[in-house]
Structures are given as structure tokens and as C-alpha cells.
Design a protein around this motif. Structure first.
Motif, PDB file in Angstrom:
ATOM      1  N   ILE A 178       0.866  -1.187   0.000  1.00 41.07           N
ATOM      2  CA  ILE A 178       0.000   0.000   0.000  1.00 41.07           C
ATOM      3  C   ILE A 178       0.900   1.233   0.000  1.00 41.07           C
ATOM      4  N   HIS A 181       5.662   4.840   1.936  1.00 45.54           N
ATOM      5  CA  HIS A 181       5.464   5.941   1.017  1.00 45.54           C
ATOM      6  C   HIS A 181       6.483   5.847  -0.117  1.00 45.54           C
ATOM      7  N   LEU A 188      -8.816   3.821  -1.934  1.00 43.10           N
ATOM      8  CA  LEU A 188      -7.850   3.078  -2.726  1.00 43.10           C
ATOM      9  C   LEU A 188      -8.159   3.441  -4.176  1.00 43.10           C
ATOM     10  N   SER A 225      -2.844   9.610   4.032  1.00 40.03           N
ATOM     11  CA  SER A 225      -3.806   9.033   3.098  1.00 40.03           C
ATOM     12  C   SER A 225      -4.583   7.859   3.704  1.00 40.03           C
ATOM     13  N   VAL A 276       3.204  -1.486   3.976  1.00 38.33           N
ATOM     14  CA  VAL A 276       2.836  -0.084   3.771  1.00 38.33           C
ATOM     15  C   VAL A 276       4.102   0.749   3.678  1.00 38.33           C
ATOM     16  N   GLY A 328       1.084   5.664  -0.775  1.00 36.40           N
ATOM     17  CA  GLY A 328       0.290   6.891  -0.730  1.00 36.40           C
ATOM     18  C   GLY A 328       1.008   7.919   0.105  1.00 36.40           C
ATOM     19  N   LYS A 347      -2.997   4.849   5.126  1.00 28.68           N
ATOM     20  CA  LYS A 347      -2.312   3.568   5.027  1.00 28.68           C
ATOM     21  C   LYS A 347      -2.210   2.864   6.388  1.00 28.68           C
ATOM     22  N   SER A 348      -1.689   3.583   7.389  1.00 26.36           N
ATOM     23  CA  SER A 348      -1.513   2.963   8.703  1.00 26.36           C
ATOM     24  C   SER A 348      -2.858   2.601   9.319  1.00 26.36           C
ATOM     25  N   ASP A 370       4.440  -1.833   8.632  1.00 22.93           N
ATOM     26  CA  ASP A 370       4.142  -0.406   8.445  1.00 22.93           C
ATOM     27  C   ASP A 370       5.446   0.385   8.329  1.00 22.93           C
ATOM     28  N   GLU A 371       5.813   0.773   7.125  1.00 20.02           N
ATOM     29  CA  GLU A 371       7.050   1.536   6.865  1.00 20.02           C
ATOM     30  C   GLU A 371       8.257   0.893   7.565  1.00 20.02           C
ATOM     31  N   MET A 395      -3.261   4.640  -2.284  1.00 15.49           N
ATOM     32  CA  MET A 395      -4.273   5.347  -1.497  1.00 15.49           C
ATOM     33  C   MET A 395      -4.138   6.848  -1.635  1.00 15.49           C
TER      34      MET A 395
END
Ligand SMILES: Nc1ncnc2c1ncn2[C@@H]1O[C@H](COP(=O)(O)OP(=O)(O)O)[C@@H](O)[C@H]1O
Ligand SMILES: Nc1ncnc2c1ncn2[C@@H]1O[C@H](COP(=O)(O)OP(=O)(O)O)[C@@H](O)[C@H]1O
Ligand SMILES: [Mg+2]
Ligand SMILES: [Mg+2]
Lengths: 275, 251
Positions: free
Chosen positions: B32, B193, B213, B38, B191, B34, B40-41, B159-160, B208
Motif C-alpha cells: 500500500i 510511502h 484506494l 492518506s 505499507v 500513498g 495507510k496505517s 508499516d514503513e 491510497m
């Protein structure tokens, strides 16, 4: 030469004797944009902060030459340094939260920074603050001027920070990983903004980052640091012609949209790089 | 393995996730991307059970997820965050961090599992009795990954996971994640960026914007520029320009 550094050393005491975190760095800088790139711990922040004598209390600073616009920084006292810091040379850090006053509006802080260096009424300072917010491309300066730091997004906070640093018309801007916490779009916008402002005002910029390709887009020259030394210095446009294996390694280990790789190259360190 | 249908998440009057749907096959990776804010988290947190205020349908391995999850869910689905410093307790050794999931899930042979866990993420055995501040950023992220793997999950929500790391360490962690997936047949939702990071690890990518989405496409389509939503096209263009060391950036 605005900044002239020769053989800069920054050392820290350890139980096993002094340990050098910056080892013989030399930089000379006019009204131009220099990028300093390298992994965390390589000595980027200490190098840049030496110019402002803003080092941890336990650090020892030494150099053959360390001057700002002809002023001998090594010999300068605290009072002389205060006349430089935030006035003739500004520092922008990664997280505006640590540099902005949480209980003062954005506009108030910029106006205060402006008055520290210009003579003028409160009204003129307010107008100058609005003008600076517009210069950092804030669409609604009147609203943002009234906002407190916690009400601003990361990118917006960083713009306010830049406006505040520009208020006293400094000759040098040091940006220490100013956009590492932001996403690519905002990051590029902020760097482009700094690049424009610096060029328009004839200022010098030191941009610190760990992202080599990114920095090369916004600087004239790039110094690559490894283990406290500058291992290679390049014109930004010559990045693809880098010869030091560390610089090449930094470029090679990045995943790229345009060149898919089944497996990423990893950096294989050579003891000779830090010798 | 993962099915999400019309997921919506609100914070007060703000709808942060506005009806998104995607599916991930077992052993596959879904990315994901964005801009920040946006949503994502928020998607990952709803999926992982950290936020129980959502509507829509979510299922893992065919089992519908209720707002409150049972212990078996938390064994099978684990999350790894951007900042391992924030997710590891500063006064807990690596040994404690790795033992805890074993105790929670009643899993035996702690000694063997911890040693194998460290080896699996390529940490030296000496790291076992260190505290987080005695480790580098990359080592801390390896510990966070090792801890997530202790309960032998099927799904990792990431997440990142490399956004706070140096690029050389990022490469090592991304290679590690690829190896673990192959070895254990894990299913990932990643996820980030950073489009290049996501395209490196994930076959399918969701883009996103403002809680929606706006496009789902394959990594090959993204690389080749076969994008259909203007936001995807824009993110791709900027990412491609920035990764080339020369040439102009157009904003
Ligand atoms: N207060 C301190 N005490 C001891 N060592 C320090 C201190 N601050 C920095 N160092 C050392 O200096 C090195 C370089 O630091 P720094 O310039 O902040 O690196 P960079 O900005 O490249 O990440 C670090 O690796 C660390 O070992
Ligand atoms: N706990 C929360 N309370 C209120 N708003 C939140 C909370 N978490 C996230 N949001 C809001 O939801 C939106 C999406 O946030 P997030 O999912 O963190 O975005 P991303 O991970 O893409 O950066 C943002 O506008 C954010 O401000
Ligand atoms: Mg630093
Ligand atoms: Mg997020």
C-alpha cells in the motif's frame, strides 16, 4: 569564502581514551549549495554544527582553520557566536517540534525572529512574517500565522521553520535532514523551495541527508562522509561517475522503480575506508 | 489469505478510510502506497486489531474478523512498525522481548526458539542480552521482526519497516523479509510511502489517496508506467525522477 574549514576534528572522551567522530574534514563554501551525505553516525551533524559551535558538552573541537565570513570560530566567545547563530546562519532540523515554541503562534515566532535582526514596529514585523509565510508557499498565510505548532502537519511545520530561519536574512542555511520524516512529494516540494530561496537570496546552503540521489538534485556539490571523513566529493551532476566504493555502494543498494532486481545489493564494507 | 471488503474507519467526524477493498493470496505480498495522511496505517491497524472501530468485512484465511480478536488471531497475525525504538521496551533485553510472545501463546522450548529466532534474522547470539539502546537501528528492526516471528504467524503487517533506516540497512532488511517469506510462506501487507520499496517486495500494489484506494495494479504495470489513475501517474513520475541522479524534477 563564507565557510572555511581545514582539518576539522571532533573527539569524545571514552573509557578507552578519546574517540574521534570527525577526523580531518575540510570544506570551503561560498554562496553555493553543498550536500553532505553518509550513513547515520558518519559525522554529518557534528561537522555542520561545528560551524555554529553547537556541539554536545563533552565534545572537543579542533581544526587548523574554522571560520565563518572571516570570523575565527575557534577563538570566538559565546557572545560572538550568538551574533551568528540564528541571525547570520540558521539551522533547520528534522523535527520542527524541537525548534518551534509550542505555546507561541507560527506568525508570532517568525515576527520575533525578524525583529531580532531588523529595526521595525510590531506591525512591520507582522507584515514581514506574512510575507515570509507566503514566500515559503503557504497558501493561506493569515490562517497559518494564527496556528500553534501542534496544529500544523509535518510539511507545514517545516515550512514555518524555514520562514523563521529566513527572517533575519541569514547568509548560510544549514538543513540537517530537514525532510527525512516527510513523504516523497512533500520532501521534494520543501527541497525545491529551499533551493529557490537560497538561489534568489544569494545564500549558502548545507543540506545533510542520507539519500544521495535526492540530494544531488538540489545541490551543486556533494561530500560523501564515512566514519568521520569525507571519502569523496563530487559535483552533483557527476554522481554516476563516483569512484569511491562506498559512494558506489550507496547508489547500488537502493531499490529503483526503473531497474528491478531480484535481490538488492548490500554494502560490503572495507576496513580501508575508515583507515 | 486476506480479504478486505468495503473497510471504513472513522475518527470522530473524519472518515480516514472510505470503503476500500483488496485481497491477498497466501504467500503473496500486497503493498500500500500513498502520501502521508492518506490512511495507510489506519488500514493496517484495523486489520491487526489495534483499532476496533470500523465497518465492512475483513477475513483472514476465510475466517471473518470480529472487532475484538481472540488469542489465536494475535498468534497468526503480527505487525512490525517503522520505529523499532518505539515498539521495543527500553528496559527490556532482547531476550525478554523474544520470550514474551512465547509466554503469551504458551509455546515451549523458549531457549531453542530464541536462539533460532536470532539466527533467522542474522543477529549474533551476543545480541540476546542487550537492551534496545545498545543496538543499531537496523539491529533493532531485526529484533522487532524476530519478535513478530516468535509466535509462528502466517501474516506479517509491515508499516514503513525500513523508512527510518539508512539505505544500506534498508537493503539488508528488505532482503531478509524476502528470504523469510520464501522460507516460511508468509503473507505480507507492506505499507510505505516509497514506491520503489513497495514494488521491490510486492506483486500487487494499492495506491491510497484521501482514504480511498484509487488504483490497484501489479508491480510490473507500475514499473512500465501502465497506470490509470492520475495520482498513481504523479507518484510514479516523481519517484522515477528522484531516483535518477541527474535530470530535472518537475513538481
Ligand atoms: N554526545 C556524544 N557523546 C559521544 N559520542 C557522540 C556524541 N554525539 C555524537 N557522538 C558520536 O559521533 C558520531 C557522529 O555523530 P553525528 O555527527 O551525529 O552523525 P550523523 O549526523 O552523520 O548521523 C556518532 O556515531 C557518535 O559515535
Ligand atoms: N488516532 C487518530 N485520531 C484521529 N485521527 C487520526 C488518528 N489516526 C489517524 N488519524 C487521521 O487519519 C488520517 C489517516 O492517517 P494514517 O492512516 O496515519 O495515514 P498514513 O499512514 O497514510 O500516513 C489522517 O488524516 C490522520 O490525521
Ligand atoms: Mg545527524
Ligand atoms: Mg503511516
Amino acid at each position: 569564502m563564507l565557510v572555511d574549514i581545514a582539518n576539522l576534528r571532533v573527539t569524545f572522551p571514552t573509557p578507552r581514551g578519546p574517540s574521534a567522530a570527525v577526523r580531518g574534514v575540510s570544506i570551503s563554501l561560498g554562496a553555493e549549495k553543498l550536500g553532505i551525505v553518509g550513513e547515520s553516525g558518519s559525522g554529518k551533524s557534528l561537522t555542520a554544527r561545528s560551524i555554529l559551535k553547537l556541539l554536545p558538552g563533552n565534545a572537543t573541537l579542533a581544526a587548523d582553520r574554522l571560520s565563518f565570513d572571516g570570523i575565527d570560530i575557534l577563538a570566538a566567545n559565546e557572545r560572538a557566536m550568538r551574533a551568528i547563530r540564528g541571525k547570520r546562519a540558521g539551522l533547520i532540523m528534522q523535527d520542527p517540534k524541537y525548534s518551534l515554541n509550542p505555546v507561541m503562534t507560527a506568525g508570532g515566532q517568525i515576527a520575533e525572529a525578524w525583529r531580532a535582526h531588523h529595526k521595525g514596529s510590531a506591525r512591520q514585523a507582522r507584515d514581514a512574517a506574512m510575507d515570509l509565510l507566503a514566500q515559503v508557499q503557504i497558501r493561506d498565510p493569515a490562517r497559518v500565522a494564527q496556528a500553534y505548532p501542534h496544529e500544523l502537519s509535518g510539511g507545514m511545520g517545516q515550512r514555518v521553520m524555514i520562514a523563521m530561519m529566513l527572517a533575519p536574512d541569514p547568509e548560510l542555511l544549514i538543513a540537517d535532514e530537514p525532510t527525512s520524516a516527510l513523504d516523497a512529494t512533500v520532501q521534494a516540494e520543501i527541497l525545491r523551495l529551499m533551493e529557490d530561496l537560497v538561489a534568489r537570496r544569494g545564500m549558502a546552503l548545507i543540506l545533510i541527508s542520507h539519500d544521495l540521489p535526492l540530494v544531488s538534485h538540489f545541490c551543486d556539490r556533494v561530500a560523501v562522509m564515512y566514519a568521520g571523513r569525507i571519502v569523496e566529493e563530487l559535483r552533483a551532476g557527476d554522481l554516476t561517475r563516483a569512484t569511491h566504493p562506498y559512494t558506489r555502494g550507496l547508489l547500488d543498494c537502493l531499490p529503483a522503480l526503473s531497474h528491478p532486481q531480484p535481490r538488492l545489493k548490500v554494502l560490503v564494507r572495507d576496513a580501508a575506508w575508515s583507515a | 489469505m486476506i480479504d478486505v471488503v468495503d473497510l471504513r474507519v472513522r475518527f470522530g467526524r473524519v472518515e480516514a478510510v472510505r470503503g476500500i477493498s483488496f485481497a491477498v493470496a497466501r504467500g503473496a505480498s500486497f503493498g500500500i502506497v500513498g502520501e502521508s495522511g492518506s490512511g495507510k496505517s489506519t488500514v493496517l491497524r484495523a486489520l491487526s486489531g489495534l483499532n476496533d472501530d470500523w465497518t465492512g468485512r475483513m477475513a483472514i484465511d476465510g475466517q471473518a474478523l470480529a472487532p475484538r480478536r481472540g488469542r489465536d488471531f494475535f498468534r497468526r497475525v503480527q505487525m512490525v512498525f517503522q520505529d523499532p525504538y518505539g515498539s521495543l521496551h527500553p528496559r527490556q533485553t532482547v531476550d525478554r522481548a523474544l520470550s514474551e510472545p512465547l509466554i503469551v501463546h504458551g509455546m515451549g522450548d523458549a531457549e531453542g526458539r530464541i536462539l533460532r529466532g536470532l539466527a533467522e534474522v542474522a543477529l549474533p547470539p551476543e545480541a540476546r542480552f542487550r537492551y534496545p539502546h545498545q543496538l543499531s537501528g537496523g539491529q533493532r528492526q531485526r529484533v522487532a521482526i524476530a519478535r513478530a516471528l516468535m509466535s509462528e504467524p502466517d501474516v506479517l503487517l509491515l508499516d514503513e519497516p525500513t523508512s527510518a533506516l539508512d539505505v544500506s540497512v534498508q537493503a539488508e532488511v528488505l532482503n531478509l523479509l524476502a528470504d523469510l517469506q520464501e522460507r516460511r510462506g508468509l503473507t505480507y501487507v507492506l505499507v510505505s510511502h516509497n514506491l520503489a520499496v513497495v514494488a521491490h517486495l510486492c506483486g500487487q500494489i494499492g495506491v491510497m489517496q484521501g482514504g480511498e484506494l484509487v488504483e490497484t495494479l501489479s508491480a510490473e504495470a507500475l514499473r512500465a508506467g501502465r497506470t490509470s489513475h492520475p495520482h498513481t501517474t504523479e507518484l510514479r513520475r516523481l519517484s522515477t525522477e528522484l531516483e535518477e541522479p541527474e535530470g530535472p524534477i518537475t513538481l
